[in-house]
Enzyme design. Structure first.
Site: not given
Length: 668
Positions: A186, A331, A350, A368, A372-373, A387, A452
């Site tokens: 981004r 996003k 988020h 990051s 979390k994942t 997400d 990704r």
């Protein structure tokens, strides 16, 4: 010829046909030809193109028609429905300098070169129904037709990408591997939001805010540039899809793009409509014009580079110029939801989200590297989403229809669900693969470290479809603390939950860049500062209100270091963290005995089954107690300094809530 011997009959070409059945031809006819005859009438096609046209079966929407008159109900003919749809898309692509949008037709312009297959007279109506007109393409825009490739299937988008987009390949797993061009992430500094009379008062502007202003006129200049580029193309891709699995609060979005890769990405990431929903889609609530292959005019006011991502909340439009990174669309829409949902008293978050077999829901927040994942992916629980979520009066719902997973260093052993989700239909961005076998090298960072995979959420085996659930019981804030002074788990009060939610803290190893040899603290408001539209305290107050109303508990879980900072200590074992998360889910941790820490005032449990009790209070694991106190005060100071940017924003006339949140921070 003796019984049982092979008998021969002549084919029309003179070659013998071997008949192995004992019975006569008449007997075989009576048995409906048990021995199948491979001879068949030759195809009617006279050319290769005609043969190819027979390969694809003509299809139309199969949604059953409903109405009081049953099959005789008055319905909009398909031709009229298609006309209305094209008029809607044409209106979306309308320019400021033209009264209407471009002349649009449906279908791939490449088909115009094929010889049309002539159907028999009895099929004339069927042929007319699906006839796609062809037109001469002129450089004069008033005479030019733009072909609309509308809501194509993944298979069709694969064909378009591989045929027309350089850098698109089928990986060994079946996924579509593609490139996003020069931008592989981004561009937050190039994101702009139109500041008008309404947004000037509503949105968060100034220091610390992700919202960089632009005016209406500049937006329309960029919109004109994007629309003119898209209209100049022979074909564009149009996706009509939904956001938010909550049917009462879903948003209709239209994405107009120039690349099949972008169309497939959004097909995966947004919620896919049924045929009936698509027929009745109507006017979208929000539209994206993705002209990322074309740069913005750098001499236009507010531009700082050839890239510009622009949001106009009044027009409910987004324009993308100068970047082909697909994540800008995902996003950008998330930012829109951060604006639209709170205005409906719905909290946008988020976060990851999962649900136990008994219906207990948990949110996972984390930047990051915090886990979390990993921690929200639990085979003993259902995945609601990875997400983006909404929390409304009816419960929680996933905003998206897919997952956007990081692929760097991905392995089957560490992330089996993500590994298995990378198959046909998945988009792989900027990965490196073997030229011959097409096996992906997930450790290779040659293009970018930000590799990704985008895939539909139903590719995850334990995903809950539809992605909705009851009100959450636990709100888990994750931090990877490389300073080594945060407890492995802390129970938070509502005020502490708001404070740490607004802070959005994690700390990582600094490495040896510029000689820095100590942990680096990172703060991201609401664990997603780049996407929030209102002041962080607004989202925090909504979170606390919903937690209090529905009895949810806040937790801070440190997945980082213990026994010292990252140089002298050791990373908290994942097995211990999983035991902590399990104790939160089961409710056992609520029954534990708690003591309070100094500086941050955290409540920490005396014991958790399967976790060494000495690590629950960080001071116990540090050999140098003075160093621990010094590091703890240093981290507390970093929290205070970060929070200064939020002190100039008051909630309510008496500012009590702001002061309450501030008081829940470090105290020394």
């Amino acid at each position: 010829m003796a019984s049982g011997e092979s008998r021969f009959s002549n084919w029309s070409n003179g070659l013998p046909k071997i008949q192995t059945d004992k019975r006569s031809g008449e007997e075989m006819k009576e048995d409906h030809e048990i021995c199948h005859d491979d001879t068949a009438q030759p195809v009617k096609a006279q050319t290769i193109q005609e043969l190819h046209s027979l390969q694809k079966k003509k299809s139309a929407p199969t949604t059953p028609l409903t109405g009081a008159l049953g099959t005789f109900a008055a319905v909009v003919p398909e031709e009229e429905r298609n006309k209305q749809q094209l008029q809607s898309i044409s209106a979306s692509l309308a320019s400021l300098t033209r009264e209407t949008g471009p002349k649009v037709v449906k279908g791939d312009p490449a088909r115009k070169s094929e010889t049309p297959h002539v159907q028999p007279a009895s099929h004339h109506h069927h042929q007319q129904q699906h006839f796609v007109p062809t037109f001469n393409i002129s450089s004069d825009s008033a005479l030019k037709f733009t072909h609309i490739l509308y809501n194509l299937s993944p298979a069709e988008l694969y064909e378009q990408a591989i045929k027309y987009e350089k850098g698109s390949f089928i990986a060994a797993s079946g996924a579509l591997a593609t490139l996003s061009g020069a931008k592989t992430g981004r561009s937050p500094r190039d994101k702009r939001v139109v500041k008008d009379e309404t947004t000037a008062e509503e949105l968060w502007w100034g220091k610390g805010s992700p919202n960089i202003e632009m005016d209406e006129q500049t937006f329309m200049i960029n919109r004109e540039r994007a629309v003119d580029y898209l209209c100049s193309l022979e074909k564009v891709f149009v996706n009509d899809q939904f956001l938010n699995w909550d049917p009462e609060n879903r948003i209709k979005v239209r994405i107009v793009s120039a690349r099949a890769y972008h169309s497939l990405f959004m097909h995966n990431m947004c919620i896919r409509p049924s045929p009936e929903e698509l027929e009745n889609f109507g006017t979208p609530d929000f539209t994206i014009y993705n002209a990322g292959q074309f740069p913005c005019n750098r001499f236009t006011h507010y531009m700082t580079s050839s890239t510009s991502i622009d949001l106009n909340l009044a027009r409910r439009e987004m324009v993308i110029l100068g970047t082909q990174y697909a994540g800008e669309m995902k996003k950008g829409l998330f930012s829109v939801m951060h604006y639209l949902m709170p205005k409906r008293q719905i909290l946008s978050l988020h976060s990851g989200c999962n649900m136990g077999k008994d219906g207990d829901v948990a949110f996972f927040f984390g930047l990051s590297g915090t886990g979390k994942t990993t921690l929200s992916t639990d085979h003993n629980r259902y995945l609601l989403g990875d997400d983006e979520h909404c929390w409304s009066e009816s419960g929680v719902s996933n905003i998206e229809g897919g997952c956007y997973a990081k692929c760097i260093d991905l392995s089957r052993e560490k992330e089996p669900d993500i590994w298995n989700a990378i198959k046909f239909g998945t988009v792989l961005e900027n990965v490196v693969f073997d030229e011959h076998t097409r096996e992906v090298e997930y450790t290779d960072k040659s293009v970018t470290e930000n590799t990704r995979a985008a895939y539909p959420i139903e590719y995850i085996p334990n995903a809950k479809i539809p992605c909705v659930g009851p009100h959450p019981k636990n709100v888990i804030l994750l931090a990877c603390d490389a300073f080594g002074v945060l407890p492995p788990v802390s129970k938070l009060s509502l005020a502490q939950t708001m404070y740490h939610f607004i802070s959005g803290y994690t700390a990582v190893m600094a490495g040896t860049v510029d000689g820095i040899k100590e942990p680096t603290a990172t703060f991201s408001a609401c664990f997603g500062a780049a996407f929030i539209m209102f002041h962080p305290t607004k989202y925090a107050a909504m979170l606390a209100d919903k937690m209090q109303k529905h009895g949810a508990t806040g937790w801070l879980v440190n997945t980082g270091w213990s026994g010292g900072s990252y140089e002298t200590g050791s990373r908290i074992k994942l097995a211990y963290t999983r035991k902590i998360i399990d104790a939160i889910h089961s409710g056992v941790l609520l029954e534990a005995n708690y003591t309070k820490t100094e500086v941050f005032g955290f409540e920490i449990p005396a014991g958790i089954e399967g976790v060494p009790s000495e690590i629950l209070d960080p001071v116990n694991t540090w050999k140098d107690k003075n160093a621990h106190k010094e590091t703890l005060l240093k981290l507390g100071g970093l929290f205070k300094k970060n929070f200064e940017v939020f002190l100039n924003h008051n909630i309510g006339t008496d500012n009590n809530l702001t002061q309450e949140i501030l008081a829940a921070g470090p105290n020394f």
